[in-house]
Design a protein around this motif. Structure first.
Motif, short mmCIF file in Angstrom:
data_model
loop_
_atom_site.label_atom_id
_atom_site.label_comp_id
_atom_site.label_asym_id
_atom_site.label_seq_id
_atom_site.Cartn_x
_atom_site.Cartn_y
_atom_site.Cartn_z
N TRP A 1 4.99 3.29 -20.88
CA TRP A 1 5.33 1.88 -20.72
C TRP A 1 4.13 0.98 -20.99
CZ3 TRP A 1 3.77 -0.86 -15.98
CH2 TRP A 1 4.06 -2.22 -16.05
N SER A 2 2.99 1.29 -20.35
CA SER A 2 1.86 0.37 -20.43
C SER A 2 0.53 1.04 -20.76
CB SER A 2 1.71 -0.36 -19.09
OG SER A 2 1.51 0.59 -18.04
N MET B 1 2.20 -7.78 -14.15
CA MET B 1 2.79 -6.68 -14.91
C MET B 1 2.75 -5.37 -14.12
SD MET B 1 4.08 -7.69 -17.73
CE MET B 1 4.22 -6.20 -18.70
N TYR C 1 5.40 -4.88 -11.55
CA TYR C 1 6.74 -4.56 -12.04
C TYR C 1 6.80 -3.14 -12.61
CZ TYR C 1 8.02 -9.48 -11.55
OH TYR C 1 8.28 -10.72 -11.05
N GLU D 1 10.06 -1.13 -11.76
CA GLU D 1 11.23 -1.65 -12.49
C GLU D 1 11.12 -1.36 -13.98
OE1 GLU D 1 9.52 -3.20 -10.25
OE2 GLU D 1 10.90 -3.85 -8.66
N ALA D 2 9.91 -1.46 -14.52
CA ALA D 2 9.73 -1.22 -15.96
C ALA D 2 10.01 0.24 -16.30
CB ALA D 2 8.32 -1.60 -16.39
N ASN E 1 12.88 1.53 -18.82
CA ASN E 1 12.60 2.43 -19.94
C ASN E 1 13.51 3.66 -19.90
OD1 ASN E 1 10.73 1.06 -21.40
ND2 ASN E 1 8.95 2.12 -20.57
N MET F 1 16.09 -5.48 -17.69
CA MET F 1 14.69 -5.43 -17.29
C MET F 1 13.75 -6.13 -18.27
SD MET F 1 13.14 -4.32 -14.70
CE MET F 1 14.46 -3.26 -14.12
N PHE F 2 14.06 -6.02 -19.56
CA PHE F 2 13.17 -6.60 -20.55
C PHE F 2 13.82 -7.75 -21.31
CE2 PHE F 2 11.97 -2.02 -20.25
CZ PHE F 2 10.76 -2.21 -19.59
N SER G 1 14.90 -11.58 -17.26
CA SER G 1 14.37 -10.64 -16.28
C SER G 1 13.24 -11.28 -15.48
CB SER G 1 13.82 -9.39 -17.00
OG SER G 1 12.68 -9.74 -17.77
N ILE H 1 10.30 -10.07 -15.17
CA ILE H 1 9.07 -9.98 -15.96
C ILE H 1 8.97 -11.18 -16.90
CG2 ILE H 1 7.84 -8.66 -17.74
CD1 ILE H 1 8.94 -6.13 -16.50
#
Length: 639
Positions: A155-156, A232, A235, A238-239, A243, A281-282, A286, A288
Motif C-alpha cells: 500500500w505505502s 495517511m 488510515y 482502512e487502506a 486494497n 476507501m480510495f 473517502s 482519505i
C-alpha cells in the motif's frame, strides 16, 4: 448495516494481534532503524556502499556548479579577463560533465542494489515463516500479522525496506548540509563597508537572528510535512482493507478456477461490481480524500510554503549584503545557492526523521513478527540410522488441543506401530485422523502424554533428523510450477532413473510416456508457456511418487487416492505392498474398502481411538463404529 461495514468490523476483530498504531518514541525509532540496517548489512552490504557514494556525489554536485558559476559571474562583472574566463568555463564544462557521468553510473548501481533489496525484503519474511513452529503458522493472529505487514508494504511501502531509503536520504542530507556550510560560512564573515546605511547588518546578533529564522523555517517545513503524512498512516488499517477488496474483487475475473462459476451465476455483475461499489476507501468521498482536501492537504501546502519563505529570506539577506558592497555579484549566486541547499538539507534531514517516526509503528509490527519465538524444543539426540528400518513408534496416553482453543482434538490416544506393517486410520471428518498424523510427524507436540521412537521421547531427537524418517502425502499437498523431476525429487539435482521408477510405481507411467521432455517437463504454465496442466488425480500420483523417492522408513498417505477414479485406486493399492517393501505404512482413508489389505485398522471417533483390529475382526463387531461406517458405504462397494 452495509455489507462492507460488516466485513470491515469482522476484519478489525481479527486484527487483535495487530500492533500497528502504537506510538513510538524517537529513541525506540532509532533503535529499530539501526536494527533494520544491521539486518540489511548482512543481506546486501553493497547497498550501503552504493547509497553512501551515490548520495555524497549527488549532494555535492550542485555545489560544484554553484561555485564555478559564481567565479564566472565574478569575472564577467570584474576584470573580464578572457583567459581567466576561458579557464573557468572549461573547468565548469569539464566538472559538470564528469559529475553528470558519475551521477549516472552511481544512480544505475544504486537502482540495481535497490531492486535486489526489494526481492530480498520479501525473503526476510519468507525465511521467518519457514523457521516458525508449524503450530504458529496455523494460528490466525500470526497469519493476520504477516498479512498486515505485506499489505502495508504494497500500500505505502512502510516497513523494513523503507529503512534503506531513509539511510540514503539521511546520507544525502548530511553531505548537502556539509557542502552548504563550506560554501556559505564566508557569507556571514563578509562585512558591509563602514559608513553604509546597512552597516548594522555586520552585527553578530543580526547574523544569529537570520540563522535562527532560517533554522526555524527549515524545522517548521518538515514538521508540517510529517503531520500531514501522519493522516495517511492513521488510515493504514482502512487502506489495507480497501486494497484487499480491490485485489480480490477487482482481479477475480483473472482467476481460472472461478471462471466457470463467474459465468454460470453472473457473479461479476451480481457480486464483484456491487462489492467494489461498497468499498469507497480510495474514492473522492473517502475519509482519505477528505483529509487530502482538508487538513492533510493544508499541512503539505504549508510545508511547501515554508520552503518558499526560506528561499525568500535567503534572497533578501544575501542581496542586502551584496547591495551594501560586502561581496561581488557572482558571490550572490554562490551564497543563495549554498544557503538554499544547506537549509534544504536541514529540512530534508528532519523530514526523513519525521518519516522514520511514522514508519516506526510499522517497524513494531515487522519486528514483532520476526521476534516470534520458537517454543518447540529442537532436541539434541541424533536419530539412529538403521539399515534394517527397525523404528518403533508408540503413542502413550496422548491428548492434544490446537492453540487458542479449548476443545480437545485428540484424547488419551494409546497406539503402537508394528514395524514394517500397514496401519489404516479411518473415521468420519473431524474425528482427529489428520491431527494424529501431524503429531506423529512432530508438526505439533502433544498437549498431554508422550510419543516415543524406539523407547525415547521424540522431543529429545534433533527435529530435522526425526522428520527425515517420514515420507508424507498430505491431503492438501502442493506441487511446484517446476519440472516434473524436481517435483518428484524435491531438489534441482536428482537421480533421474529413481524418479522415473517412482513415477511408474505411483501409476503415472502412461502420462509420463506422452511427455516429450520427460522429467524436464514443466508442471503448469506459471513459469513456462509450454508447461502442462495436470488433473487432480495425476497430481496425486506425482505426490505419491515424491513420497516414494524420499525412501524414508515410514510412509504416510493422507487420503492418497481421494482424487483418483476407482480403477486407478485399485491399481495403486494392488501393487502398493510391493512398492513400500519393508516400510512401515500409515493410510488415512474415507474409503473403507481400501483398508482390507492393511495389517491393522484404527478407528477414530470424536478424537478417540474407539476400535483397533483387522478388517475381519472389526466387521464382525456389529455394535462397533467400523461396522456402522462400512455399511454406510457398502452400497458403493456392491455396485
Amino acid at each position: 448495516m452495509p455489507n462492507f461495514l460488516i466485513y470491515k468490523a469482522n476484519i478489525i476483530r481479527r486484527e487483535e494481534f495487530n500492533v500497528t498504531g502504537k506510538k513510538t518514541t524517537i529513541q525506540s525509532t532509532w533503535k529499530m532503524n539501526i536494527r533494520a540496517w544491521k539486518i540489511w548489512w548482512k543481506l546486501c552490504p553493497r547497498f550501503f556502499f552504493s547509497a553512501g557514494i551515490s548520495s555524497m556525489v549527488k549532494a555535492l554536485t550542485p555545489y560544484v556548479t554553484i561555485f564555478l558559476s559564481a567565479q564566472i559571474i565574478n569575472e564577467l562583472s570584474g576584470n573580464q579577463d578572457v583567459a581567466v574566463l576561458a579557464k573557468w568555463v572549461i573547468l565548469t564544462l569539464t566538472y559538470t560533465s564528469l559529475c553528470a557521468l558519475l551521477n549516472s553510473i552511481l544512480k544505475h548501481w544504486l537502482n540495481y542494489e535497490k531492486s535486489s533489496a526489494q526481492s530480498i525484503d520479501r525473503q526476510v519474511y519468507m525465511k521467518k515463516m519457514l523457521d516458525l513452529d508449524y503450530e504458529d503458522i496455523e494460528r490466525q493472529p500470526i497469519f493476520d500479522l504477516y498479512s498486515q505487514i505485506i499489505q502495508t508494504k504494497y500500500w505505502s511501502g512502510w516497513g523494513i525496506y523503507k529503512t534503506l531509503l531513509f539511510f540514503e536520504e539521511l546520507v544525502t542530507a548530511f553531505f548537502q548540509i556539509l557542502g552548504g556550510i563550506s560554501l556559505s560560512v564566508s557569507l556571514f564573515a563578509a562585512k558591509v563597508p563602514k559608513g553604509s546605511e546597512l552597516e548594522p547588518i555586520n552585527h553578530p546578533l543580526f547574523a544569529v537572528g537570520i540563522l535562527m529564522l532560517l533554522l526555524l523555517i527549515a524545522v517548521l517545513s518538515p514538521i508540517c510535512k510529517t503531520m500531514g503524512d501522519k493522516y495517511m498512516t492513521n488510515y493504514a488499517k482502512e487502506a489495507r482493507l480497501g486494497n484487499r477488496f480491490f485485489y480480490f474483487f477487482g482481479f477475480m475475473s483473472h482467476d481460472k478456477k472461478r471462471a466457470a462459476d463467474l459465468r454460470m451465476y453472473q457473479q461479476q455483475e451480481n457480486i464483484c461490481h456491487p462489492r467494489m461499489a461498497e468499498c469507497t476507501m480510495f474514492s473522492a468521498h473517502s475519509d482519505i480524500a477528505k483529509s487530502a482536501m482538508g487538513p492533510m492537504g493544508l499541512l503539505h501546502a504549508l510545508s511547501q510554503g515554508m520552503s518558499v519563505i526560506l528561499t525568500g529570506v535567503v534572497y533578501l539577506y544575501v542581496c542586502l549584503k551584496a547591495w551594501a558592497g560586502a561581496f561581488g555579484v557572482g558571490s550572490v549566486t554562490q551564497y543563495i545557492g549554498a544557503i538554499t541547499q544547506l537549509f534544504g538539507g536541514v529540512s530534508a534531514f528532519l523530514t526523513t526523521v519525521g518519516a522514520m517516526q511514522s514508519n516506526g509503528e510499522f517497524l513494531v509490527s515487522c519486528f514483532h513478527f520476526l521476534d516470534i519465538p520458537n517454543r518447540m524444543y529442537q532436541g539434541s539426540l541424533t536419530t539412529e540410522k538403521r539399515s534394517d528400518r527397525q523404528y518403533e513408534v508408540e503413542f502413550r496416553d496422548v491428548s492434544f488441543r490446537y492453540p487458542d482453543t479449548e476443545q480437545w482434538a485428540l484424547r488419551h490416544i494409546n497406539l503402537k506401530f508394528q514395524i514394517g506393517k500397514r496401519l489404516a486410520v479411518v473415521g468420519m471428518n473431524g474425528s482427529g485422523k489428520t491431527t494424529f498424523i501431524k503429531l506423529l510427524c512432530r508438526l505439533y507436540d502433544p498437549t498431554e502424554g508422550q510419543i516415543f521412537l524406539n523407547e525415547i521421547d521424540i522431543r529429545k531427537y534433533k527435529y530435522d533428523d526425526y522428520i527425515n524418517i517420514f515420507s508424507v502425502v498430505f491431503q492438501d499437498f502442493q506441487l511446484l510450477s517446476l519440472p516434473l523431476g524436481e517435483n518428484v525429487a524435491g531438489a534441482a539435482r536428482y537421480d533421474s532413473e529413481l524418479a522415473k521408477s517412482c513415477l511408474k510405481n505411483a501409476g503415472f507411467e502412461t502420462r509420463f510416456q506422452s511427455m516429450p521432455k520427460g522429467l524436464d517437463t514443466y508442471l503448469y504454465k506459471d513459469l513456462d508457456e509450454n508447461g502442462i496442466q495436470i488433473s487432480g488425480g495425476e497430481a496425486q500420483k506425482i505426490a505419491i511418487a515424491r513420497a516414494l523417492y524420499k525412501d524414508a522408513p515410514f510412509i504416510i498417505l493422507d487420503e492418497p487416492t481421494a482424487a483418483l477414479d476407482p480403477v486407478a485406486e485399485a491399481e495403486i493399492y494392488s501393487k502398493f505392498n510391493d512398492i513400500v517393501t519393508d516400510k512401515t505404512t500409515v493410510y488415512i482413508s474415507h474409503r473403507l474398502s481400501s483398508c482390507k489389505f492393511c495389517d491393522e485398522i484404527a478407528v477414530f471417533h470424536e478424537g478417540n481411538v474407539v476400535q483397533k483390529g483387522t478388517h475381519e475382526e472389526l466387521i464382525s463387531d456389529k455394535t462397533g463404529k467400523y461396522y456402522e461406517l462400512w455399511n454406510a458405504q457398502a452400497q458403493y462397494y456392491n455396485e
